[in-house]
Enzyme design. Sequence first.
Site, PDB file in Angstrom:
ATOM      1  N   LYS A 284       0.837  -1.204   0.000  1.00 41.79           N
ATOM      2  CA  LYS A 284       0.000   0.000   0.000  1.00 41.79           C
ATOM      3  C   LYS A 284       0.870   1.251   0.000  1.00 41.79           C
ATOM      4  O   LYS A 284       2.073   1.194   0.267  1.00 41.79           O
ATOM      5  CB  LYS A 284      -0.920  -0.012   1.221  1.00 41.79           C
ATOM      6  CG  LYS A 284      -0.186   0.025   2.551  1.00 41.79           C
ATOM      7  CD  LYS A 284      -1.149   0.003   3.712  1.00 41.79           C
ATOM      8  CE  LYS A 284      -0.392   0.057   5.048  1.00 41.79           C
ATOM      9  NZ  LYS A 284      -1.303   0.159   6.196  1.00 41.79           N
TER      10      LYS A 284
ATOM     11  N   TYR B 178      14.775  30.419   6.579  1.00 34.19           N
ATOM     12  CA  TYR B 178      13.670  31.242   7.043  1.00 34.19           C
ATOM     13  C   TYR B 178      13.652  31.396   8.561  1.00 34.19           C
ATOM     14  O   TYR B 178      13.850  30.431   9.303  1.00 34.19           O
ATOM     15  CB  TYR B 178      12.339  30.626   6.605  1.00 34.19           C
ATOM     16  CG  TYR B 178      12.111  30.631   5.115  1.00 34.19           C
ATOM     17  CD1 TYR B 178      12.134  31.819   4.393  1.00 34.19           C
ATOM     18  CD2 TYR B 178      11.866  29.442   4.434  1.00 34.19           C
ATOM     19  CE1 TYR B 178      11.924  31.827   3.026  1.00 34.19           C
ATOM     20  CE2 TYR B 178      11.647  29.441   3.059  1.00 34.19           C
ATOM     21  CZ  TYR B 178      11.678  30.636   2.367  1.00 34.19           C
ATOM     22  OH  TYR B 178      11.464  30.643   1.018  1.00 34.19           O
TER      23      TYR B 178
END
Length: 385
Positions: free
Chosen positions: A39, A271
């Site tokens: 999956k 940042y």
Amino acid sequence: MTDTALPRVRAEIDLAALRANVRTLRAHAPGAAFMAVVKADGYGHGMVPCAKAALDAGAEWIGTATPEEALALRAAGVGGRLMCWLWTPGSPWREAVEADVDVSVSRVGALAEVVAAARAAGRTARVQLKADTGLGRNGCMPDDWPELVGEALRAEADGLVKVTGLWSHFACADEPGHPSIALQLRTFREMVGYAEQAGVRPEVRHIANSPATLTLPETHFDLVRPGIAMYGVSPSPEIGTPEDFGLRPVMTVAAALAHVKRAPAGHGVSYGHHYTTAGETTLGLVPAGYGDGIPRHASGAGPVLVDGKWRTAAGRIAMDQFVVDLGGDEPEVGTEAVLFGPGDRGEPTAEDWARAAGTIAYEIVTRIGARVPRVYVNERPGTGD
């Protein structure tokens, strides 16, 4: 990594390691069939190549979450038994029936959709009934189990359904000794016993996930369903490392340094300037970020191997890039920066990144994004084995 000229970033997938992991896990449950769970695009490793490699290594079943995953595997030519368990109303039931996919059913309404799909397809649907033994997610509650079993048997008598499996899923198998394990196992035995007394004759009964496959032999029944362990990641560091279980991580993620430059003391990095250089140093730019699946939560902590030394993400991890403080070293632009891998070259592992991000290693490998190319090595059985 095998190439000297690296792309911006890539994930190398060692299919020989995956095949070896399948063989190791099968040895933990020699009396049970093996379902390779692929999956979420094979936990980020690539669903189709990993499914094929697992079958090459002896897996009898493939497991997926969504019907789209199951149908994509069939379209890619993946054979063998294939099970899918996460269904919503209006899902492609008929297509799954026609593709010979075992569909999981947890409620009577879903069973009615399977029956309608079987009629429309003109063939018998393969159905597995899921019991909620205590996880509290999908699965039929014990009080509703008699109705679901009864309706499935009626559909079976009409030739529309074949009940091929009875199954459930553990909540805490990765916590050895947790009291829920024994309670769930007892409930599972009771619900299976009821169904079989009512007339269900399943091909497989199964509840064992990766940690149960590795540590709880009494849970193996007819089939085990390893997921994360097949990719060489421990389902729980508290249980043991991959090496403790004879497993090898399959994925290595590396990038090529995009820039190396000198910076003075007190220079802000990325940042928010959550990191400033303590002294004159060199900064290396790793051209991968949270847009590639590198967790922003590992800002200031995510480890990287550059020129044989561990470095740490300096400041915030941005969408496309982050910086490491090289401490005055000056590797060439293009030098390999290994974010994680098996660890045998001294590089960090997915578990190291999980600790840095406050998450689990499952998420680290699964979240590596689609714009990171997967490069498969040792694709053919016998290569690298």
